[in-house]
Scaffold this motif. Structure first.
Motif, PDB file in Angstrom:
ATOM      1  N   ARG A  88       0.836  -1.206   0.000  1.00  0.00           N
ATOM      2  CA  ARG A  88       0.000   0.000   0.000  1.00  0.00           C
ATOM      3  C   ARG A  88       0.870   1.256   0.000  1.00  0.00           C
ATOM      4  NH1 ARG A  88      -3.077  -2.842   3.989  1.00  0.00           N
ATOM      5  NH2 ARG A  88      -2.052  -1.547   5.547  1.00  0.00           N
ATOM      6  N   ALA A  89       1.941   1.230   0.784  1.00  0.00           N
ATOM      7  CA  ALA A  89       2.851   2.380   0.829  1.00  0.00           C
ATOM      8  C   ALA A  89       3.456   2.645  -0.549  1.00  0.00           C
ATOM      9  CB  ALA A  89       3.957   2.135   1.854  1.00  0.00           C
ATOM     10  N   HIS A  90       3.914   1.589  -1.204  1.00  0.00           N
ATOM     11  CA  HIS A  90       4.469   1.744  -2.549  1.00  0.00           C
ATOM     12  C   HIS A  90       3.394   2.190  -3.525  1.00  0.00           C
ATOM     13  CE1 HIS A  90       8.708   0.212  -2.972  1.00  0.00           C
ATOM     14  NE2 HIS A  90       8.496   0.141  -1.677  1.00  0.00           N
ATOM     15  N   ALA A  91       2.195   1.638  -3.393  1.00  0.00           N
ATOM     16  CA  ALA A  91       1.104   1.982  -4.314  1.00  0.00           C
ATOM     17  C   ALA A  91       0.768   3.463  -4.230  1.00  0.00           C
ATOM     18  CB  ALA A  91      -0.138   1.146  -4.004  1.00  0.00           C
ATOM     19  N   ARG A  92       0.788   4.011  -3.039  1.00  0.00           N
ATOM     20  CA  ARG A  92       0.495   5.443  -2.870  1.00  0.00           C
ATOM     21  C   ARG A  92       1.469   6.297  -3.687  1.00  0.00           C
ATOM     22  NH1 ARG A  92      -2.538   6.531   1.970  1.00  0.00           N
ATOM     23  NH2 ARG A  92      -2.824   4.654   3.218  1.00  0.00           N
ATOM     24  N   PRO A 133      -4.882   2.018  -2.595  1.00  0.00           N
ATOM     25  CA  PRO A 133      -5.085   3.234  -1.800  1.00  0.00           C
ATOM     26  C   PRO A 133      -5.074   4.464  -2.698  1.00  0.00           C
ATOM     27  CG  PRO A 133      -2.817   2.511  -1.621  1.00  0.00           C
ATOM     28  CD  PRO A 133      -3.544   1.467  -2.448  1.00  0.00           C
ATOM     29  N   ALA A 134      -5.520   5.554  -2.162  1.00  0.00           N
ATOM     30  CA  ALA A 134      -5.485   6.817  -2.909  1.00  0.00           C
ATOM     31  C   ALA A 134      -4.033   7.217  -3.143  1.00  0.00           C
ATOM     32  CB  ALA A 134      -6.204   7.910  -2.130  1.00  0.00           C
ATOM     33  N   ARG A 184       5.491   6.345   5.739  1.00  0.00           N
ATOM     34  CA  ARG A 184       5.056   6.962   7.004  1.00  0.00           C
ATOM     35  C   ARG A 184       3.550   6.811   7.205  1.00  0.00           C
ATOM     36  NH1 ARG A 184       9.091   9.339   9.516  1.00  0.00           N
ATOM     37  NH2 ARG A 184      10.847  10.207   8.357  1.00  0.00           N
ATOM     38  N   ALA A 185       2.781   6.973   6.137  1.00  0.00           N
ATOM     39  CA  ALA A 185       1.329   6.833   6.240  1.00  0.00           C
ATOM     40  C   ALA A 185       0.954   5.424   6.688  1.00  0.00           C
ATOM     41  CB  ALA A 185       0.665   7.160   4.896  1.00  0.00           C
ATOM     42  N   GLU A 186       1.606   4.426   6.150  1.00  0.00           N
ATOM     43  CA  GLU A 186       1.290   3.047   6.525  1.00  0.00           C
ATOM     44  C   GLU A 186       1.782   2.710   7.935  1.00  0.00           C
ATOM     45  OE1 GLU A 186      -0.731   0.879   5.151  1.00  0.00           O
ATOM     46  OE2 GLU A 186      -1.152   2.364   3.607  1.00  0.00           O
ATOM     47  N   ARG A 187       2.891   3.275   8.337  1.00  0.00           N
ATOM     48  CA  ARG A 187       3.385   3.044   9.695  1.00  0.00           C
ATOM     49  C   ARG A 187       2.441   3.700  10.705  1.00  0.00           C
ATOM     50  NH1 ARG A 187       9.260   4.000  10.867  1.00  0.00           N
ATOM     51  NH2 ARG A 187       8.708   2.832  12.689  1.00  0.00           N
ATOM     52  N   GLU A 188       1.897   4.872  10.355  1.00  0.00           N
ATOM     53  CA  GLU A 188       0.941   5.531  11.251  1.00  0.00           C
ATOM     54  C   GLU A 188      -0.332   4.715  11.396  1.00  0.00           C
ATOM     55  OE1 GLU A 188       0.317   9.535   9.873  1.00  0.00           O
ATOM     56  OE2 GLU A 188       2.436  10.054  10.190  1.00  0.00           O
TER      57      GLU A 188
END
Length: 179
Positions: free
Chosen positions: A45-49, A80-81, A171-175
């Protein structure tokens, strides 16, 4: 293709200019265990963003967004967006984005081996073919040679923008994981 003695010169300049950003991104992504399904989902998801924001602007020859969506779908996840990319520059900026995207393929080959056997890995397995990375470096050098005096600065800005997006995705996924 004729290789000159200084082939890879621009890649080396980009690497030197983005070393700290690259290390920050690597450090953030090292917290994801690719053998763990939940962590691997978060990693994708982090990479996809980032990839969803970068590919439309960078226009790589071999986009990987569809492979990313395929892996996420296999894991029961929606895309994800995308993150917002900062204002784009000219040709140099686009090549800087490409540098980061194509360089991430190199890491993908190593990371794919860490993914648990029962998890999909189409995105990470989309590596350069034989000679692909060298050919990309030559294209990068050729593009720089045709650019203006600001080309390299624009390319550095593009590469930094790409690393910033990967960092923001991580960072978004870790949060989310910490909530």
């Amino acid at each position: 293709m004729i290789r000159t003695a200084d082939a890879g010169r621009i890649r080396q300049a980009l690497r030197a200019a983005t070393m700290e950003s690259h290390q920050r991104v690597d450090d953030l992504f090292s917290h994801f265990s690719l053998a763990s399904a939940p962590d691997y989902r978060a990693f994708l998801r982090a990479h996809a963003r980032a990839i969803a924001a970068l590919e439309p602007v960078a226009q790589p020859d071999s986009p990987r967004l569809a492979l990313m969506a395929q892996d996420l779908a296999a894991l029961g996840e929606a895309m994800p967006a995308p993150l917002s990319i900062p204002s784009t520059g000219g040709d140099g900026f686009r090549w800087g984005l490409l540098y980061a995207l194509e360089g991430s393929r190199l890491g993908g080959a190593m990371l794919a081996r860490q993914v648990a056997q029962d998890l999909p890995r189409a995105y990470l397995s989309a590596v350069h073919g034989k000679g692909g990375w060298v050919a990309f470096q030559q294209q990068l050098d050729d593009a720089a040679a045709q650019g203006d005096a600001d080309w390299l600065d624009d390319a550095i800005a593009g590469a930094q923008a790409a690393f910033t997006l990967f960092e923001a995705g991580a960072r978004a996924e870790r949060e989310v994981a910490c909530d």
